[in-house]
Design a protein around this motif. Structure first.
Motif, PDB file in Angstrom:
ATOM      1  N   LYS A  71       0.817  -1.214   0.000  1.00 35.91           N
ATOM      2  CA  LYS A  71       0.000   0.000   0.000  1.00 35.91           C
ATOM      3  C   LYS A  71       0.852   1.266   0.000  1.00 35.91           C
ATOM      4  N   GLU A  72       1.882   1.307   0.849  1.00 38.62           N
ATOM      5  CA  GLU A  72       2.644   2.537   1.076  1.00 38.62           C
ATOM      6  C   GLU A  72       3.940   2.628   0.274  1.00 38.62           C
ATOM      7  N   PHE A  73       4.536   1.491  -0.065  1.00 38.08           N
ATOM      8  CA  PHE A  73       5.864   1.500  -0.678  1.00 38.08           C
ATOM      9  C   PHE A  73       5.888   0.689  -1.974  1.00 38.08           C
ATOM     10  N   ASP A  74       4.836   0.824  -2.762  1.00 40.02           N
ATOM     11  CA  ASP A  74       4.745   0.061  -4.005  1.00 40.02           C
ATOM     12  C   ASP A  74       5.772   0.565  -5.021  1.00 40.02           C
ATOM     13  N   ARG A  75       6.640  -0.316  -5.455  1.00 43.43           N
ATOM     14  CA  ARG A  75       7.750   0.039  -6.338  1.00 43.43           C
ATOM     15  C   ARG A  75       7.277   0.641  -7.657  1.00 43.43           C
ATOM     16  N   GLU A  76       6.334  -0.001  -8.314  1.00 41.58           N
ATOM     17  CA  GLU A  76       5.875   0.469  -9.623  1.00 41.58           C
ATOM     18  C   GLU A  76       5.268   1.866  -9.523  1.00 41.58           C
ATOM     19  N   ARG A  77       4.436   2.065  -8.528  1.00 41.30           N
ATOM     20  CA  ARG A  77       3.771   3.366  -8.366  1.00 41.30           C
ATOM     21  C   ARG A  77       4.776   4.471  -8.060  1.00 41.30           C
ATOM     22  N   LEU A  78       5.739   4.180  -7.185  1.00 49.25           N
ATOM     23  CA  LEU A  78       6.708   5.200  -6.789  1.00 49.25           C
ATOM     24  C   LEU A  78       7.605   5.609  -7.958  1.00 49.25           C
ATOM     25  N   ILE A  79       8.070   4.639  -8.733  1.00 48.60           N
ATOM     26  CA  ILE A  79       8.958   4.978  -9.847  1.00 48.60           C
ATOM     27  C   ILE A  79       8.184   5.702 -10.948  1.00 48.60           C
ATOM     28  N   THR A  80       6.922   5.353 -11.127  1.00 45.10           N
ATOM     29  CA  THR A  80       6.085   6.103 -12.075  1.00 45.10           C
ATOM     30  C   THR A  80       5.924   7.547 -11.617  1.00 45.10           C
ATOM     31  N   GLN A  81       5.746   7.743 -10.310  1.00 51.37           N
ATOM     32  CA  GLN A  81       5.647   9.101  -9.777  1.00 51.37           C
ATOM     33  C   GLN A  81       6.927   9.885 -10.042  1.00 51.37           C
ATOM     34  N   LEU A  82       8.076   9.223  -9.887  1.00 48.54           N
ATOM     35  CA  LEU A  82       9.351   9.884 -10.159  1.00 48.54           C
ATOM     36  C   LEU A  82       9.447  10.293 -11.627  1.00 48.54           C
ATOM     37  N   GLU A  83       9.032   9.421 -12.531  1.00 46.40           N
ATOM     38  CA  GLU A  83       9.024   9.764 -13.957  1.00 46.40           C
ATOM     39  C   GLU A  83       8.163  11.002 -14.210  1.00 46.40           C
ATOM     40  N   ASN A  84       7.017  11.061 -13.555  1.00 46.61           N
ATOM     41  CA  ASN A  84       6.132  12.218 -13.729  1.00 46.61           C
ATOM     42  C   ASN A  84       6.797  13.500 -13.242  1.00 46.61           C
ATOM     43  N   TRP A  85       7.527  13.407 -12.139  1.00 45.03           N
ATOM     44  CA  TRP A  85       8.239  14.585 -11.639  1.00 45.03           C
ATOM     45  C   TRP A  85       9.349  15.006 -12.596  1.00 45.03           C
ATOM     46  N   PHE A  86      10.043  14.039 -13.176  1.00 37.13           N
ATOM     47  CA  PHE A  86      11.055  14.374 -14.180  1.00 37.13           C
ATOM     48  C   PHE A  86      10.416  15.154 -15.333  1.00 37.13           C
ATOM     49  N   GLU A  87       9.292  14.667 -15.815  1.00 39.19           N
ATOM     50  CA  GLU A  87       8.601  15.357 -16.910  1.00 39.19           C
ATOM     51  C   GLU A  87       8.176  16.761 -16.486  1.00 39.19           C
ATOM     52  N   GLU A  88       7.724  16.884 -15.250  1.00 39.20           N
ATOM     53  CA  GLU A  88       7.278  18.184 -14.740  1.00 39.20           C
ATOM     54  C   GLU A  88       8.395  19.221 -14.807  1.00 39.20           C
ATOM     55  N   VAL A  89       9.601  18.854 -14.345  1.00 45.40           N
ATOM     56  CA  VAL A  89      10.685  19.843 -14.318  1.00 45.40           C
ATOM     57  C   VAL A  89      11.287  20.061 -15.702  1.00 45.40           C
ATOM     58  N   VAL A  90      11.290  19.020 -16.527  1.00 45.89           N
ATOM     59  CA  VAL A  90      11.850  19.163 -17.880  1.00 45.89           C
ATOM     60  C   VAL A  90      10.960  20.047 -18.744  1.00 45.89           C
ATOM     61  N   LEU A  91       9.653  19.908 -18.583  1.00 47.31           N
ATOM     62  CA  LEU A  91       8.713  20.666 -19.410  1.00 47.31           C
ATOM     63  C   LEU A  91       8.428  22.064 -18.874  1.00 47.31           C
ATOM     64  N   ALA A  92       8.863  22.340 -17.639  1.00 50.64           N
ATOM     65  CA  ALA A  92       8.624  23.666 -17.061  1.00 50.64           C
ATOM     66  C   ALA A  92       9.402  24.721 -17.838  1.00 50.64           C
ATOM     67  N   PRO A  93       8.825  25.918 -18.022  1.00 45.34           N
ATOM     68  CA  PRO A  93       9.568  27.000 -18.683  1.00 45.34           C
ATOM     69  C   PRO A  93      10.878  27.269 -17.954  1.00 45.34           C
ATOM     70  N   GLU A  94      11.937  27.537 -18.705  1.00 48.64           N
ATOM     71  CA  GLU A  94      13.263  27.702 -18.102  1.00 48.64           C
ATOM     72  C   GLU A  94      13.289  28.821 -17.072  1.00 48.64           C
ATOM     73  N   GLU A  95      12.492  29.876 -17.281  1.00 46.78           N
ATOM     74  CA  GLU A  95      12.508  30.986 -16.326  1.00 46.78           C
ATOM     75  C   GLU A  95      11.889  30.591 -14.985  1.00 46.78           C
ATOM     76  N   ASN A  96      11.121  29.476 -14.966  1.00 46.42           N
ATOM     77  CA  ASN A  96      10.519  29.013 -13.718  1.00 46.42           C
ATOM     78  C   ASN A  96      11.417  28.057 -12.958  1.00 46.42           C
ATOM     79  N   ARG A  97      12.551  27.707 -13.576  1.00 42.38           N
ATOM     80  CA  ARG A  97      13.471  26.795 -12.903  1.00 42.38           C
ATOM     81  C   ARG A  97      14.311  27.567 -11.901  1.00 42.38           C
ATOM     82  N   SER A  98      14.849  26.815 -10.915  1.00 43.73           N
ATOM     83  CA  SER A  98      15.651  27.465  -9.871  1.00 43.73           C
ATOM     84  C   SER A  98      16.935  28.015 -10.451  1.00 43.73           C
TER      85      SER A  98
END
Length: 412
Positions: free
Chosen positions: A385-412
């Protein structure tokens, strides 16, 4: 996606980042790992690596770029030099090796020390790409667990480096929910902070053909301690609990499968206290053998010394123990024991409380097979329930996409 993983520790060293990189490759990503020469946990370079370093430049489809570092050794001075050598060499030598490579994102696996973040920040800045950092050890809080509480100006400088690191990082992933407040005090933009716990490696989800479990054949109640044998694991307190058990003539054996900087001192202490009939030190085994050891055990033990940083940490072995579907005994304060309590999958004691650990071992040894099985089933259900490998790594992929697709001026 082209992912650069910055991690001081990587295969053949046994860390969760190995499993993550393998899975990212399986999902179609191009993964390069910037790491050091393998020497954890013993503090000396692996003999197999020294004989054939060319055999360690690729792992399960991941390209590995290794930089020269000072090994951890067995004293604090050499450990400090090790902590400084990787970020320095990865920033200089690593940048040179990777200058013609193109990446979409940098993923920094931040165990100790926090300076591991430096090469990731430099490469991120040079290549104008986002960086995501996974915090597994809290700094500067982790210095307390190493007995380093002064000079204050050094701790303040490290705090400033942490603040700078968080400012320049696009997303900050904490392995425990308890990390949030401590990360937040160094991070002005709280929206960057996300919860990203560990999981059990895929090898523990597959059948095993290993027969190493026969090393634990006995009619006694079998407790397994697996993993690093270091000062942080507080073996003196574990052995104090064993002495209490011995007084009561309980039919219990504790098997230690692992190695580390404190292994020889633990071995000497076991002999000094005449506990070798109860505590069996089996040494280090490949990860592929570990499921067989877990299957042979009746219960699994995890411990950490008293420390603010440790109390906020969920030791990685907790997730693995849970997937193994075995009852868990803890001697640690904070998040690790909280999770075991919440899952109703074992008995807990605070860090250093060897009397409570001894009582818990006595109680667990008296449970029926059905009761032990129920605790193990609770552990597995909670992990799924809490530490499902497939779900967690999919979430990480989504975060990668989030920062890659963010406008460059919004990056740190």
């Amino acid at each position: 996606m082209r992912i650069l993983v910055v991690s001081q520790y990587f295969w053949p060293e046994n860390f969760r980042i190995n499993d993550l990189c393998e899975e990212l490759v399986n999902r179609g990503h191009d993964v390069t790992v910037l790491t050091g020469k393998p020497n954890y946990p013993l503090g000396v370079f692996f003999s197999e690596y020294k004989k054939s370093p060319e055999m360690y430049h690729e792992y399960k489809g991941c390209r590995i770029v290794r930089v020269p570092i000072i090994p951890r050794g067995r004293n604090k001075l050499q450990l400090i030099l090790n902590y400084l050598s990787y970020p320095l060499m990865a920033s200089i030598y690593g940048m040179k090796r990777l200058k013609d490579d193109e990446f979409d994102v940098v993923f920094t696996c931040q165990l100790s020390p926090v300076f591991i973040a430096l090469p990731g920040l430099i490469i991120s800045n040079r290549k104008k790409i986002p960086v995501v950092m996974w915090i597994l050890d809290l700094w500067p809080e982790s210095l307390e667990s190493m007995g380093i509480t002064k000079p204050k100006f050094v701790l303040n400088l490290i705090g400033k480096f942490v603040s700078y690191t968080y400012k320049k990082t696009n997303l900050i992933l904490g392995q425990s929910r308890a990390f949030y407040d401590d990360i937040a005090q160094y991070c002005s933009d709280k929206s960057k902070i996300r919860y990203f716990p560990s999981w059990s490696e895929s090898v523990f989800l597959q059948p095993t053909n290993s027969n190493v479990g026969t090393l634990m054949e006995t009619d006694a109640f079998k407790i397994l301690f697996a993993g690093n044998v270091g000062e942080a694991q507080d073996f003196p307190s574990i052995l104090a609990a064993v002495e209490e058990i011995k007084i009561k003539n309980l039919n219990v054996k504790i098997f230690v499968v692992g190695d580390g900087r404190a292994f020889e001192s633990v071995k000497a202490l076991v002999e000094e206290k005449k506990l070798s009939d109860i505590v069996i030190l089996l040494g280090r085994f490949p990860l592929a053998d570990m499921p067989a050891f877990y299957a042979a055990a009746d219960a699994l033990l995890v411990s950490l010394k008293e420390s603010k940083a440790f109390a906020m940490t969920i030791p990685g072995k907790v997730q693995t123990y849970m997937v193994a579907a075995k009852p868990i005994l803890t001697m640690l304060t904070g998040e690790g024991s909280r999770v075991v309590n919440e899952a109703s999958c074992g008995l807990v004691a605070d860090s250093g409380d060897f009397m409570q650990l001894a009582e818990n071992i006595i109680k667990m040894e008296s449970l029926s097979q059905n009761e032990l099985m129920r605790l193990g089933e609770n552990a597995r259900a909670y992990a799924e329930k809490e530490f499902d490998r497939e779900r967690l790594i999919t979430q990480l992929e989504n975060w990668f996409e989030e920062v890659v697709l963010a406008p460059e001026e919004n990056r740190s």
